[in-house]
Design a protein around this motif. Structure first.
Motif, PDB file in Angstrom:
ATOM      1  N   GLU A  26       1.040  -1.299   0.179  1.00 14.37           N
ATOM      2  CA  GLU A  26       0.048  -0.098  -0.032  1.00 14.37           C
ATOM      3  C   GLU A  26       0.879   1.228  -0.010  1.00 14.37           C
ATOM      4  O   GLU A  26       0.549   2.253  -0.608  1.00 14.37           O
ATOM      5  CB  GLU A  26      -1.151   0.095   1.077  1.00 14.37           C
ATOM      6  CG  GLU A  26      -2.148  -1.233   1.154  1.00 14.37           C
ATOM      7  CD  GLU A  26      -3.134  -0.921   0.158  1.00 14.37           C
ATOM      8  OE1 GLU A  26      -2.845  -0.505  -1.026  1.00 14.37           O
ATOM      9  OE2 GLU A  26      -4.142  -1.268   0.188  1.00 14.37           O
ATOM     10  N   HIS A  70       1.929   1.858  -3.731  1.00 13.31           N
ATOM     11  CA  HIS A  70       0.925   2.451  -4.392  1.00 13.31           C
ATOM     12  C   HIS A  70       0.592   3.892  -4.101  1.00 13.31           C
ATOM     13  O   HIS A  70       0.376   4.627  -4.949  1.00 13.31           O
ATOM     14  CB  HIS A  70      -0.436   1.590  -3.850  1.00 13.31           C
ATOM     15  CG  HIS A  70      -0.404   0.183  -4.064  1.00 13.31           C
ATOM     16  ND1 HIS A  70      -1.336  -0.687  -3.659  1.00 13.31           N
ATOM     17  CD2 HIS A  70       0.392  -0.610  -4.801  1.00 13.31           C
ATOM     18  CE1 HIS A  70      -1.278  -1.985  -4.044  1.00 13.31           C
ATOM     19  NE2 HIS A  70       0.077  -1.815  -4.597  1.00 13.31           N
ATOM     20  N   HIS A 105      -1.268  -2.358  -9.912  1.00 12.28           N
ATOM     21  CA  HIS A 105      -2.086  -1.858  -8.486  1.00 12.28           C
ATOM     22  C   HIS A 105      -3.334  -3.081  -8.430  1.00 12.28           C
ATOM     23  O   HIS A 105      -3.555  -3.522  -7.473  1.00 12.28           O
ATOM     24  CB  HIS A 105      -2.423  -0.553  -8.562  1.00 12.28           C
ATOM     25  CG  HIS A 105      -3.025   0.040  -7.245  1.00 12.28           C
ATOM     26  ND1 HIS A 105      -3.368   1.377  -7.122  1.00 12.28           N
ATOM     27  CD2 HIS A 105      -3.385  -0.470  -6.273  1.00 12.28           C
ATOM     28  CE1 HIS A 105      -3.726   1.352  -5.842  1.00 12.28           C
ATOM     29  NE2 HIS A 105      -3.676   0.252  -5.266  1.00 12.28           N
ATOM     30  N   GLU A 128      -3.908  -5.495  -5.274  1.00 14.79           N
ATOM     31  CA  GLU A 128      -4.996  -5.229  -4.300  1.00 14.79           C
ATOM     32  C   GLU A 128      -5.701  -6.672  -4.249  1.00 14.79           C
ATOM     33  O   GLU A 128      -6.136  -6.976  -3.081  1.00 14.79           O
ATOM     34  CB  GLU A 128      -6.125  -4.460  -5.095  1.00 14.79           C
ATOM     35  CG  GLU A 128      -5.719  -2.876  -5.112  1.00 14.79           C
ATOM     36  CD  GLU A 128      -5.423  -2.456  -3.651  1.00 14.79           C
ATOM     37  OE1 GLU A 128      -6.265  -2.790  -2.591  1.00 14.79           O
ATOM     38  OE2 GLU A 128      -4.552  -1.626  -3.253  1.00 14.79           O
ATOM     39  N   HIS A 138      -3.659  -8.888  -1.724  1.00 18.11           N
ATOM     40  CA  HIS A 138      -3.801  -8.714  -0.118  1.00 18.11           C
ATOM     41  C   HIS A 138      -5.185  -8.423   0.189  1.00 18.11           C
ATOM     42  O   HIS A 138      -5.372  -7.967   1.342  1.00 18.11           O
ATOM     43  CB  HIS A 138      -3.030  -7.576  -0.017  1.00 18.11           C
ATOM     44  CG  HIS A 138      -3.287  -6.312  -0.231  1.00 18.11           C
ATOM     45  ND1 HIS A 138      -2.316  -5.509  -0.782  1.00 18.11           N
ATOM     46  CD2 HIS A 138      -4.519  -5.567  -0.449  1.00 18.11           C
ATOM     47  CE1 HIS A 138      -2.835  -4.032  -1.029  1.00 18.11           C
ATOM     48  NE2 HIS A 138      -4.347  -4.282  -0.809  1.00 18.11           N
TER      49      HIS A 138
HETATM   50 FE   LIG Z   1      -3.426  -0.070  -2.952  1.00 20.86          FE
END
Ligand SMILES: [Fe+2]
Ligand SMILES: [Fe+2]
Length: 274
Positions: A76, A79, A157, A161, A164
């Motif tokens: 994250e 990202h 991305h 996502e 996770h």
């Molecule tokens: Fe993300």
């Protein structure tokens, strides 16, 4: 526990981005731009929520979650950083991120509350992003005419996502989070997220001067409500979240894991990241 790899995407976002970078389509561009505008503040919130949830675990149980949480935070954080670079480029088009200050204000209300609230909100958002990921990867033509670096950004991305999608959910359950609050937050998050996305998309289109063009509304209808549209395709898997025995693993993320396997030349793995 899921093994989460942190990857550094090999793209250069110091170069300008076209005004209608997404297939020359003003609606899709404004929609993706709106989502990107929510990421820096949203993903920082997810990181904090998961970190606080981890701290709330009894010490003896922390070890079992440690590696996965580290991977989640690393993904994250990557990202968030890369979307901040992307956002800096699209702001040069005259776009203004009005979502972020609104979200900050709202998130302040959660300060000092039980960490399970933040986790339930994160789990709901992660369900959204995992559904979005599979939808995007199952409709690759959506990004066919994009620059390769931007296509890579959104696919990478999306794939992470999906990778996770269980972390916040599992932590919430492990901390004894209730079903009632899990579904209550999903209802609230759905309403807030959809309203904010549409509001920022309209704002982007207005500043772009394309809000009242026929092609914009035609694209919105097709890409959101059409046979292959996002809202239509994701409604059922979204609704599944309300089942008492729901777990994110019940929904396939094969397209995401395939993308990560097939596009290894686009990233490098970051060792010991978090
Ligand atoms: Fe993300
Ligand atoms: Fe995420």
């Amino acid at each position: 526990m899921t093994e989460l790899v942190v990857r550094r995407l090999l793209i250069d976002l110091s170069q300008p981005v076209d005004r209608h970078w997404c297939n020359g389509d003003p609606f899709l561009t404004a929609w993706f731009n709106a989502l990107s505008m929510s990421f820096p503040v949203g993903e920082q919130f997810f990181i904090d929520a998961v970190r606080n949830g981890f701290k709330a675990l009894p010490e003896a149980e922390q070890a079992a979650f440690m590696t996965e949480i580290k991977g989640f935070i690393g993904q994250e954080a990557t990202h968030r950083r890369i979307h901040a670079l992307f956002n800096a480029q699209i702001e040069k088009h005259g776009l203004v991120n009005e979502w972020e200050p609104r979200a900050r204000e709202r998130l302040r209300l959660l300060d000092g509350t039980d960490p399970r609230h933040g986790l339930a909100i994160t789990a709901a958002n992660e369900h959204f992003t995992a559904l979005f990921a599979e939808w995007l990867l199952s409709h690759p033509t959506l990004l066919d005419d994009c620059e390769p670096r931007l296509r890579a950004l959104w696919h990478w991305h999306s794939a992470e996502e999906a990778e996770h999608k269980c972390t916040a959910f599992d932590l919430y359950q492990h901390l004894g989070g209730s079903e009632a609050w899990r579904t209550r937050w999903m209802r609230r998050v759905t309403l807030i997220f959809l309203t904010d996305t549409l509001r920022q998309t309209a704002n982007n289109l207005k500043r772009d001067g394309t809000l009242w063009q026929w092609r914009t509304w035609r694209s919105a209808g097709r890409n959101l409500l059409g046979r292959h549209g996002l809202l239509r395709c994701t409604f059922r898997p979204w609704r599944a979240y309300f089942k008492p025995d729901f777990h994110p693993n019940q929904q396939s993320s094969d397209l995401s894991s395939n993308w990560l396997n097939e596009n290894a030349q686009l990233y490098v793995k970051v060792e010991g990241a978090a």
